[in-house]
Enzyme design. Sequence first.
Site, PDB file in Angstrom:
ATOM      1  N   CYS A 132      -4.408  -1.537  -1.907  1.00  0.00           N
ATOM      2  CA  CYS A 132      -4.559  -0.098  -2.122  1.00  0.00           C
ATOM      3  C   CYS A 132      -5.503   0.097  -3.304  1.00  0.00           C
ATOM      4  O   CYS A 132      -5.236  -0.403  -4.409  1.00  0.00           O
ATOM      5  CB  CYS A 132      -3.201   0.516  -2.436  1.00  0.00           C
ATOM      6  SG  CYS A 132      -3.259   2.266  -2.845  1.00  0.00           S
ATOM      7  N   ASN A 133      -6.590   0.802  -3.073  1.00  0.00           N
ATOM      8  CA  ASN A 133      -7.549   1.054  -4.155  1.00  0.00           C
ATOM      9  C   ASN A 133      -6.950   1.956  -5.230  1.00  0.00           C
ATOM     10  O   ASN A 133      -7.216   1.796  -6.416  1.00  0.00           O
ATOM     11  CB  ASN A 133      -8.802   1.718  -3.595  1.00  0.00           C
ATOM     12  CG  ASN A 133      -9.653   0.767  -2.785  1.00  0.00           C
ATOM     13  OD1 ASN A 133     -10.626   0.216  -3.275  1.00  0.00           O
ATOM     14  ND2 ASN A 133      -9.287   0.539  -1.527  1.00  0.00           N
ATOM     15  N   THR A 134      -6.141   2.922  -4.779  1.00  0.00           N
ATOM     16  CA  THR A 134      -5.562   3.892  -5.711  1.00  0.00           C
ATOM     17  C   THR A 134      -4.664   3.183  -6.723  1.00  0.00           C
ATOM     18  O   THR A 134      -4.709   3.467  -7.926  1.00  0.00           O
ATOM     19  CB  THR A 134      -4.777   4.953  -4.914  1.00  0.00           C
ATOM     20  OG1 THR A 134      -5.649   5.495  -3.929  1.00  0.00           O
ATOM     21  CG2 THR A 134      -4.261   6.052  -5.798  1.00  0.00           C
ATOM     22  N   CYS A 148     -11.009   2.828   0.000  1.00  0.00           N
ATOM     23  CA  CYS A 148      -9.607   3.098   0.336  1.00  0.00           C
ATOM     24  C   CYS A 148      -9.307   2.232   1.547  1.00  0.00           C
ATOM     25  O   CYS A 148     -10.108   2.187   2.495  1.00  0.00           O
ATOM     26  CB  CYS A 148      -9.426   4.579   0.676  1.00  0.00           C
ATOM     27  SG  CYS A 148      -7.797   4.968   1.364  1.00  0.00           S
ATOM     28  N   THR A 149      -8.183   1.544   1.518  1.00  0.00           N
ATOM     29  CA  THR A 149      -7.902   0.602   2.612  1.00  0.00           C
ATOM     30  C   THR A 149      -7.512   1.311   3.918  1.00  0.00           C
ATOM     31  O   THR A 149      -7.377   0.651   4.948  1.00  0.00           O
ATOM     32  CB  THR A 149      -6.814  -0.408   2.198  1.00  0.00           C
ATOM     33  OG1 THR A 149      -5.691   0.316   1.691  1.00  0.00           O
ATOM     34  CG2 THR A 149      -7.329  -1.363   1.143  1.00  0.00           C
ATOM     35  N   HIS A 150      -7.326   2.615   3.877  1.00  0.00           N
ATOM     36  CA  HIS A 150      -7.140   3.362   5.135  1.00  0.00           C
ATOM     37  C   HIS A 150      -8.473   3.541   5.878  1.00  0.00           C
ATOM     38  O   HIS A 150      -8.489   3.774   7.079  1.00  0.00           O
ATOM     39  CB  HIS A 150      -6.581   4.763   4.869  1.00  0.00           C
ATOM     40  CG  HIS A 150      -5.104   4.812   4.582  1.00  0.00           C
ATOM     41  ND1 HIS A 150      -4.554   4.311   3.437  1.00  0.00           N
ATOM     42  CD2 HIS A 150      -4.073   5.338   5.311  1.00  0.00           C
ATOM     43  CE1 HIS A 150      -3.237   4.521   3.457  1.00  0.00           C
ATOM     44  NE2 HIS A 150      -2.929   5.147   4.579  1.00  0.00           N
ATOM     45  N   ASP A 208       0.872  -1.184   0.000  1.00  0.00           N
ATOM     46  CA  ASP A 208       0.000   0.000   0.000  1.00  0.00           C
ATOM     47  C   ASP A 208       0.903   1.227   0.000  1.00  0.00           C
ATOM     48  O   ASP A 208       2.112   1.129   0.218  1.00  0.00           O
ATOM     49  CB  ASP A 208      -0.887  -0.018   1.260  1.00  0.00           C
ATOM     50  CG  ASP A 208      -1.848   1.169   1.297  1.00  0.00           C
ATOM     51  OD1 ASP A 208      -2.330   1.583   0.223  1.00  0.00           O
ATOM     52  OD2 ASP A 208      -2.110   1.711   2.382  1.00  0.00           O
ATOM     53  N   SER A 209       0.294   2.397  -0.191  1.00  0.00           N
ATOM     54  CA  SER A 209       1.058   3.639  -0.092  1.00  0.00           C
ATOM     55  C   SER A 209       1.484   3.892   1.350  1.00  0.00           C
ATOM     56  O   SER A 209       2.383   4.687   1.600  1.00  0.00           O
ATOM     57  CB  SER A 209       0.183   4.802  -0.542  1.00  0.00           C
ATOM     58  OG  SER A 209      -0.918   4.913   0.339  1.00  0.00           O
ATOM     59  N   TYR A 220      -0.647   8.427  -2.197  1.00  0.00           N
ATOM     60  CA  TYR A 220      -0.636   8.205  -3.642  1.00  0.00           C
ATOM     61  C   TYR A 220      -1.860   8.863  -4.301  1.00  0.00           C
ATOM     62  O   TYR A 220      -1.853   9.174  -5.477  1.00  0.00           O
ATOM     63  CB  TYR A 220      -0.706   6.707  -3.954  1.00  0.00           C
ATOM     64  CG  TYR A 220       0.588   5.933  -3.832  1.00  0.00           C
ATOM     65  CD1 TYR A 220       1.709   6.456  -3.183  1.00  0.00           C
ATOM     66  CD2 TYR A 220       0.688   4.658  -4.377  1.00  0.00           C
ATOM     67  CE1 TYR A 220       2.876   5.708  -3.082  1.00  0.00           C
ATOM     68  CE2 TYR A 220       1.853   3.917  -4.283  1.00  0.00           C
ATOM     69  CZ  TYR A 220       2.942   4.439  -3.631  1.00  0.00           C
ATOM     70  OH  TYR A 220       4.089   3.695  -3.540  1.00  0.00           O
ATOM     71  N   GLY A 221      -2.919   8.994  -3.515  1.00  0.00           N
ATOM     72  CA  GLY A 221      -4.200   9.442  -4.076  1.00  0.00           C
ATOM     73  C   GLY A 221      -4.176  10.837  -4.660  1.00  0.00           C
ATOM     74  O   GLY A 221      -5.074  11.222  -5.414  1.00  0.00           O
ATOM     75  N   GLU A 278      -2.528   8.533   8.512  1.00  0.00           N
ATOM     76  CA  GLU A 278      -1.083   8.276   8.612  1.00  0.00           C
ATOM     77  C   GLU A 278      -0.483   8.971   9.835  1.00  0.00           C
ATOM     78  O   GLU A 278       0.485   8.506  10.409  1.00  0.00           O
ATOM     79  CB  GLU A 278      -0.350   8.747   7.338  1.00  0.00           C
ATOM     80  CG  GLU A 278      -0.619   7.896   6.108  1.00  0.00           C
ATOM     81  CD  GLU A 278       0.040   6.513   6.150  1.00  0.00           C
ATOM     82  OE1 GLU A 278       1.120   6.365   6.741  1.00  0.00           O
ATOM     83  OE2 GLU A 278      -0.558   5.562   5.603  1.00  0.00           O
TER      84      GLU A 278
HETATM   85  N1  DGL Z   1      -4.867   2.905   1.049  1.00  0.00           N
HETATM   86  C1  DGL Z   1      -4.810   3.620  -0.206  1.00  0.00           C
HETATM   87  C2  DGL Z   1      -6.056   3.289  -1.029  1.00  0.00           C
HETATM   88  O1  DGL Z   1      -6.702   2.288  -0.772  1.00  0.00           O
HETATM   89  C3  DGL Z   1      -4.552   5.067   0.067  1.00  0.00           C
HETATM   90  C4  DGL Z   1      -4.015   5.810  -1.088  1.00  0.00           C
HETATM   91  C5  DGL Z   1      -3.268   7.087  -0.800  1.00  0.00           C
HETATM   92  O2  DGL Z   1      -2.108   6.985  -0.399  1.00  0.00           O
HETATM   93  O3  DGL Z   1      -3.813   8.171  -1.032  1.00  0.00           O
HETATM   94  O4  DGL Z   1      -6.403   3.992  -1.953  1.00  0.00           O
END
Ligand code: DGL
Length: 270
Positions: free
Chosen positions: A73-75, A187-189, A10-11, A42-43, A154
């Site tokens: 990570c969805n992004t 988003c996995t966050h 993930d990011s 990353y988003g 984060e």
């Molecule tokens: N957990 C990432 C996702 O699912 C976060 C992406 C990010 O860093 O913005 O999209």
Amino acid sequence: MDPRPIGFFDSGIGGVTSIPYIMRMLPSESIIFYGDTARTPYGSQSPETIRQFSLQIGDFLAGEDVKMLVIACNTVSANALDVLREAFPDIPVVGCINPTAREVVKLCSHGERIGIMATRATVNAGTYAEKIHSLAPDLYLKQVACPAIVPLVEEGIVDHEIMDLTLRYYLDDFIAENRIDTLVLGCTHYPLIAPNLQRLYPGIRIISSAQELATAVKMELTDRDLLAPEREAKSRFYASDLSDNFVRMIERILGRDADELEIYFKNLDI
Ligand code: DGL
């Protein structure tokens, strides 16, 4: 059977939210997790940058001889799934958008009003809408980009009114104007803020991409005969910037003390 570890990335910390599900469903699987904390979020980056970062992480995990690459990570799933599959043809690559879209279609029927919360790069890619509408063209769907949430998570700012205010800033009007009754955590966050969402919007159904990803990983490993033999699993966690916060959040998500975990700094020569 395949005893090699599964590579997750993930990011940042978000991808760790799918790991407790994996640990419960597949207790013999060892995991190597990479969180690109030095370059999160990353988003808010371009698709080209997201692809470049993802390929670097893919190289690192392939070098660790993983049997599967899991994009937690969805992004990245929205912007780099095909590029990763092309770059690593011998390793199955599993993303989180397709499994979540399938779950949305399974759970929601015509007339329900679905809101997808995600990063800007996920919303811009349009992958959720494309996938869900390819399976169920009539489902009502709206997306909302919530770019400030990942940096707050984060930072560990979760159980705090700053998070509640940020959520209300993005969601109050979005939910009211579109009469949303189901929220997809794209988003996995976001599973980390599910309690805030339930408190702020009681009665709204929540579908989490972190959980659906874990189910998809189990299915893929089973179908490909890649499950690990019964044993005690050993997992390792890497981050490109090893902050106290990253360690604290891993402890919180896994419910384990850092002393019991293998957590390392690893930058990718950036
Ligand atoms: N957990 C990432 C996702 O699912 C976060 C992406 C990010 O860093 O913005 O999209």
